[in-house]
Every structure is written in C-alpha cells, then in structure tokens.
Design a protein around this motif. Structure first.
Motif, PDB file in Angstrom:
ATOM      1  N   GLY A 163       0.816  -1.199   0.000  1.00 35.45           N
ATOM      2  CA  GLY A 163       0.000   0.000   0.000  1.00 35.45           C
ATOM      3  C   GLY A 163       0.851   1.251   0.000  1.00 35.45           C
ATOM      4  O   GLY A 163       2.078   1.199   0.150  1.00 35.45           O
ATOM      5  N   PRO A 164       0.227   2.418  -0.179  1.00 37.37           N
ATOM      6  CA  PRO A 164       0.967   3.686  -0.200  1.00 37.37           C
ATOM      7  C   PRO A 164       1.628   3.969   1.139  1.00 37.37           C
ATOM      8  O   PRO A 164       1.022   3.761   2.194  1.00 37.37           O
ATOM      9  CB  PRO A 164      -0.117   4.722  -0.515  1.00 37.37           C
ATOM     10  CG  PRO A 164      -1.246   3.942  -1.115  1.00 37.37           C
ATOM     11  CD  PRO A 164      -1.210   2.609  -0.438  1.00 37.37           C
ATOM     12  N   MET A 219      -0.160   9.681  -8.570  1.00 31.30           N
ATOM     13  CA  MET A 219       0.130   9.207  -7.214  1.00 31.30           C
ATOM     14  C   MET A 219       0.434  10.371  -6.278  1.00 31.30           C
ATOM     15  O   MET A 219       0.073  10.341  -5.099  1.00 31.30           O
ATOM     16  CB  MET A 219       1.307   8.235  -7.250  1.00 31.30           C
ATOM     17  CG  MET A 219       0.995   6.909  -7.920  1.00 31.30           C
ATOM     18  SD  MET A 219       2.472   5.877  -8.117  1.00 31.30           S
ATOM     19  CE  MET A 219       1.728   4.347  -8.719  1.00 31.30           C
ATOM     20  N   THR A 220       1.096  11.392  -6.802  1.00 30.83           N
ATOM     21  CA  THR A 220       1.368  12.579  -5.999  1.00 30.83           C
ATOM     22  C   THR A 220       0.059  13.197  -5.524  1.00 30.83           C
ATOM     23  O   THR A 220      -0.062  13.636  -4.368  1.00 30.83           O
ATOM     24  CB  THR A 220       2.178  13.608  -6.808  1.00 30.83           C
ATOM     25  OG1 THR A 220       3.459  13.057  -7.123  1.00 30.83           O
ATOM     26  CG2 THR A 220       2.368  14.903  -6.040  1.00 30.83           C
ATOM     27  N   GLY A 221      -0.930  13.226  -6.404  1.00 24.58           N
ATOM     28  CA  GLY A 221      -2.248  13.729  -6.021  1.00 24.58           C
ATOM     29  C   GLY A 221      -2.862  12.897  -4.914  1.00 24.58           C
ATOM     30  O   GLY A 221      -3.472  13.436  -3.973  1.00 24.58           O
ATOM     31  N   LYS A 222      -2.717  11.579  -5.008  1.00 30.49           N
ATOM     32  CA  LYS A 222      -3.247  10.698  -3.964  1.00 30.49           C
ATOM     33  C   LYS A 222      -2.524  10.919  -2.643  1.00 30.49           C
ATOM     34  O   LYS A 222      -3.132  10.904  -1.567  1.00 30.49           O
ATOM     35  CB  LYS A 222      -3.118   9.232  -4.398  1.00 30.49           C
ATOM     36  CG  LYS A 222      -3.968   8.855  -5.595  1.00 30.49           C
ATOM     37  CD  LYS A 222      -5.451   9.060  -5.296  1.00 30.49           C
ATOM     38  CE  LYS A 222      -6.322   8.641  -6.473  1.00 30.49           C
ATOM     39  NZ  LYS A 222      -7.770   8.871  -6.203  1.00 30.49           N
ATOM     40  N   PHE A 223      -1.199  11.127  -2.722  1.00 27.52           N
ATOM     41  CA  PHE A 223      -0.439  11.406  -1.502  1.00 27.52           C
ATOM     42  C   PHE A 223      -0.864  12.745  -0.892  1.00 27.52           C
ATOM     43  O   PHE A 223      -0.894  12.899   0.328  1.00 27.52           O
ATOM     44  CB  PHE A 223       1.062  11.416  -1.801  1.00 27.52           C
ATOM     45  CG  PHE A 223       1.690  10.048  -1.817  1.00 27.52           C
ATOM     46  CD1 PHE A 223       1.584   9.210  -0.717  1.00 27.52           C
ATOM     47  CD2 PHE A 223       2.413   9.600  -2.923  1.00 27.52           C
ATOM     48  CE1 PHE A 223       2.169   7.939  -0.714  1.00 27.52           C
ATOM     49  CE2 PHE A 223       3.001   8.344  -2.935  1.00 27.52           C
ATOM     50  CZ  PHE A 223       2.877   7.509  -1.829  1.00 27.52           C
ATOM     51  N   GLU A 258      -3.838  13.940  -0.973  1.00 29.50           N
ATOM     52  CA  GLU A 258      -5.088  13.665  -0.271  1.00 29.50           C
ATOM     53  C   GLU A 258      -4.818  12.977   1.061  1.00 29.50           C
ATOM     54  O   GLU A 258      -5.450  13.302   2.077  1.00 29.50           O
ATOM     55  CB  GLU A 258      -5.982  12.785  -1.146  1.00 29.50           C
ATOM     56  CG  GLU A 258      -6.481  13.471  -2.417  1.00 29.50           C
ATOM     57  CD  GLU A 258      -7.238  12.523  -3.324  1.00 29.50           C
ATOM     58  OE1 GLU A 258      -7.412  11.340  -2.930  1.00 29.50           O
ATOM     59  OE2 GLU A 258      -7.653  12.949  -4.418  1.00 29.50           O
ATOM     60  N   MET A 259      -3.878  12.048   1.067  1.00 30.36           N
ATOM     61  CA  MET A 259      -3.523  11.353   2.309  1.00 30.36           C
ATOM     62  C   MET A 259      -2.947  12.341   3.319  1.00 30.36           C
ATOM     63  O   MET A 259      -3.242  12.272   4.518  1.00 30.36           O
ATOM     64  CB  MET A 259      -2.499  10.251   2.019  1.00 30.36           C
ATOM     65  CG  MET A 259      -3.042   9.076   1.228  1.00 30.36           C
ATOM     66  SD  MET A 259      -1.742   7.882   0.797  1.00 30.36           S
ATOM     67  CE  MET A 259      -1.211   7.355   2.430  1.00 30.36           C
ATOM     68  N   TRP A 260      -2.139  13.275   2.821  1.00 33.86           N
ATOM     69  CA  TRP A 260      -1.533  14.278   3.695  1.00 33.86           C
ATOM     70  C   TRP A 260      -2.611  15.171   4.309  1.00 33.86           C
ATOM     71  O   TRP A 260      -2.577  15.469   5.497  1.00 33.86           O
ATOM     72  CB  TRP A 260      -0.540  15.113   2.884  1.00 33.86           C
ATOM     73  CG  TRP A 260       0.019  16.279   3.645  1.00 33.86           C
ATOM     74  CD1 TRP A 260      -0.400  17.577   3.612  1.00 33.86           C
ATOM     75  CD2 TRP A 260       1.089  16.244   4.589  1.00 33.86           C
ATOM     76  NE1 TRP A 260       0.343  18.348   4.454  1.00 33.86           N
ATOM     77  CE2 TRP A 260       1.262  17.557   5.070  1.00 33.86           C
ATOM     78  CE3 TRP A 260       1.916  15.228   5.071  1.00 33.86           C
ATOM     79  CZ2 TRP A 260       2.246  17.881   6.001  1.00 33.86           C
ATOM     80  CZ3 TRP A 260       2.896  15.556   6.001  1.00 33.86           C
ATOM     81  CH2 TRP A 260       3.053  16.865   6.457  1.00 33.86           C
TER      82      TRP A 260
END
Length: 413
Positions: free
Chosen positions: A227-228, A391-395, A397-399
């Motif tokens: 996972g991320p 993936m940077t966009g997903k990160f 969102e996670m941030w």
C-alpha cells in the motif's frame, strides 16, 4: 509550509519549457487514464529485453534472490509471428554504417542509449502488465554502487562536493532517494549551461518518478501488506520540491517527443493479430496525442546551439548511453527491467527531439527509423511519469487527511 496544508502545489512556468504546472495538472488524470488503457494493449504491453547481459563496468555479485525481484517471462510463441526472432533476424541492423555493435546490444550515432539486440538468444518477451514496477527490497552495496556510478561518473565532470555522499545514494527497489544532482541556483552560480541543467533534471526526474512508484506500491515487511507509504514519499520526494518539479519537466519532454512522432506513429504497423485491440490502440493513441499537443510545449530548438553545440550534444549522448549500460549492473531483475525501459524511453524522446528532423520522421522515407521496443519504451515511460503525478495527487489527499500528524510528517514543506 504549514503542516495542515496539502503537499506543495507547484505553480507557474516549468523551467526550460513553454508549459506551466497548472496545464499539466489539468490534464494529468485524463492522460493517466488513457495511457493506463494504452499500455495494457497487446502492442504496448509486450516488451523484448535482455536481462542477462553482464555488467560492463564491474563484476556484479549482488544479485537479489527475493521473490519480489523476479520477472515472469512469456513464451515467444504467444506474441505475433512477425515480431518473433525469425522475422527480426531478417532485419539487417548491422548494415547501418553508423551502428556500433557490442555483445547483446548496439547504438547508432543518433542514439542516446544502447539498444538491446532483438536477435540475441538472451532477449526475451515480457508482459509488462504482469511485472509492474513496485517495491522489491533490493538494496545494499550493489544498489549503492549502481547509483554512485550514475552520479559520479556521468555528471559532466562536476566536482565531488556537488554529488551525494555514499550513504545518501538511493537504493534500487527500496528507498530510492531521487537526489537532485544540482539545483537551478547552484548550476547558475557555477555557470552551467542549459543543456547540462536539462541533463541533471532528466536524471533527477527519473529517480523522483521511480521513488514515487515505490513509495506508492510499498511493501510493509513487518505486516506483509502492500500500500501507499506517505512517510516514504514525504522523505524521498515531497520534502524536496525540486524533485517534484523534475517529474513535471520529464512529462512535458516526453509529451513533446510523442507529438513530434505523430506522423510516424500514424503509419506504423501496430498489428498484433487482434483486430479489435489494434483498432482500440489506434483510437487511444490518437486520444493521447490530442492531449500531448496541448501539454507538451517544449522548444527543442533552443538547445544545442552555438559554437560548441555538436560537442556538447555528443557529450550528452555519451553520458546518457553510459547510464543505459549501467542499468545492466542492477542486481534485481524487476528493477533492471523498469530501469532499462525508462532509460530507453527517455533516450528515445531525446533522439526524437534533438537528432531527428521532420524529414527523418517521414514514415514513407524512413519506415524502420525506430524499433518497436523504442516506441513501447517511450509510451510506457510517459505512463510512468503521469502515474507519478497521479500518485502525488493521492499522496496530497492522504496528507490532507492526516493533517500533518504522525512521526516525521513535519518534514514536508
């Protein structure tokens, strides 16, 4: 940056291009989706590569024996007949007077990297969809040696102080640290020319993109779950905005190369024996090309000009060729596979932009200008970069969801 804010949002013009971050951002998700479909098509998912060629620079004994490092090959009888070795053996690449041949590979004067010899007995077809780029755990002295060679032996004679220390060197397939070889300000202070800055940005961008993938497709070895890994991304990429910048730069560069290749690809034989898939491939390629024309704004005519232009270009090519050879020193098969693909993909883009004019790219005049493997590498590399932006966009969102809480999170920004 305030810990409660999302990941650094880049804005404004992208250096050495005619594009800006906002334009790339606006196209990222559509481009990622369409390229994602394209690289699953038979023409683009089968890649022939030699993963057994020996390292030409040192005796490599750091082979990765972990299952995650393994590559699953396919039977050559499962690929279209006209791709097979019998047909490829009839292509007289050796007749090119500008070809320089080595065991298992060669390059022509216009090439920016060594190309695998498709007729080699050690070359094998790989289904890339079954061997995705991901965390493998490959690290240690072998991996450090590879990146040390790239950083220290291929930097146009930069002084030792400008290069990363050995312990900072990234590990392949593990915690790759995409160290930016030179920041813009330092390069300008030392009088480095635009061509050298472009070279550094390409190398740094490749590493930043690979790091993003490995942090997103991360294996938690304590739990065995994939996972991320947000902290991995923060430490390796996001806390160094220049590394993110290089991913955008490489994306624009590859999009521009794809745009220039449009007439050639329109006439290229993409037959795989599956007429429905071939038709869909053509349609999807046209769709990607429409976006590339809008986003890939890079003026290649601004580079390699002036009194020492040809000398600089030859140095650039020789340097990047060395990087392509160093990939044969990677001890992890999966890491070697994707390293070779992305080096070849970027090298193909550089050849299209800086060596081939519109006359050369005429498919009627030059029908065998590029190997199929070069086209496949170019498109898959572009997909890698756009997926890194996705993936940077997903990160981000996670941030935002984490609100910067947790150990090490304050290091972002």
């Amino acid at each position: 940056m305030n810990a409660r804010l999302s990941a650094p949002q880049l804005s404004g013009p992208i250096e050495t291009t005619q594009c800006d971050y906002e334009t790339v951002e606006s196209a990222t998700e559509v481009l990622f989706d369409r390229l994602g479909q394209l690289v699953k098509m038979p023409f683009f998912k089968y890649y022939k590569v030699d993963l057994f060629r020996e390292c030409p620079f040192w005796a490599e004994d750091g082979l990765c024996m972990q299952r995650t490092c393994a590559v699953e090959s396919m039977d050559e009888s499962d690929v279209p007949e006209h791709w097979r070795a019998e047909a490829l053996s009839r292509i007289k690449t050796s007749s090119d007077p500008n070809a320089h041949r080595y065991p298992g590979c060669y390059y022509s004067d216009s090439d920016f990297c060594f190309l695998d010899d498709d007729t080699s007995e050690d070359s094998q077809y790989i289904d890339l969809t079954l061997n995705p780029e991901s965390f493998t755990g490959y690290a240690g002295d072998s991996a450090h040696r590879v990146w040390s060679a790239i950083y220290k032996e291929n930097c146009f004679g930069l002084t030792e102080r400008t290069l990363p220390d050995a312990e900072q060197a990234p590990t392949i397939g593990g915690s790759i640290a995409p160290i930016a070889l030179e920041g813009k300000d330092k390069l300008e202070e030392e009088g480095e020319c635009t061509e050298k800055r472009v070279y550094y940005r390409i190398i740094s961008g490749m590493h930043a993109s690979i790091s993003t993938h490995l942090c997103y497709e991360y294996l938690d070895q304590s739990t065995g779950e994939w996972g991320p890994n947000l902290l991995c991304f923060v430490r390796r990429v996001a806390s160094h905005p220049e590394r993110l910048q290089q991913i955008y730069f490489n994306t624009v560069l590859l999009l521009r190369a794809l745009t220039r290749l449009e007439p050639y690809l329109a006439a290229y034989d993409i037959r795989t024996g599956d007429s429905k898939a071939d038709s869909e491939t053509k349609q999807m390629l046209t769709s990607v090309m429409d976006i590339a024309k809008r986003v890939g704004r890079f003026d290649e005519r601004g580079l390699f000009k002036g009194e020492n232009a040809e000398l600089m270009k030859e140095q650039f090519k020789a340097t990047f060729r060395n990087v392509s050879l160093i990939m044969d020193c990677v001890g992890c098969d999966k890491c070697r596979l994707w390293g070779k693909i992305q080096t070849s993909g970027v090298g193909t883009a550089l050849k299209i932009l800086f060596e081939l004019d519109d006359r050369a790219l005429n498919p009627k005049r030059n029908p065998n200008l590029l190997q199929r493997s070069e086209i496949v590498a170019l498109v898959n590399s572009l997909h890698r970069f756009t997926e890194s932006l996705h993936m940077t966009g997903k990160f981000r969102e996670m941030w935002a969801e984490s609100e910067g809480k947790g150990p090490g999170m304050k290091s972002w920004g």
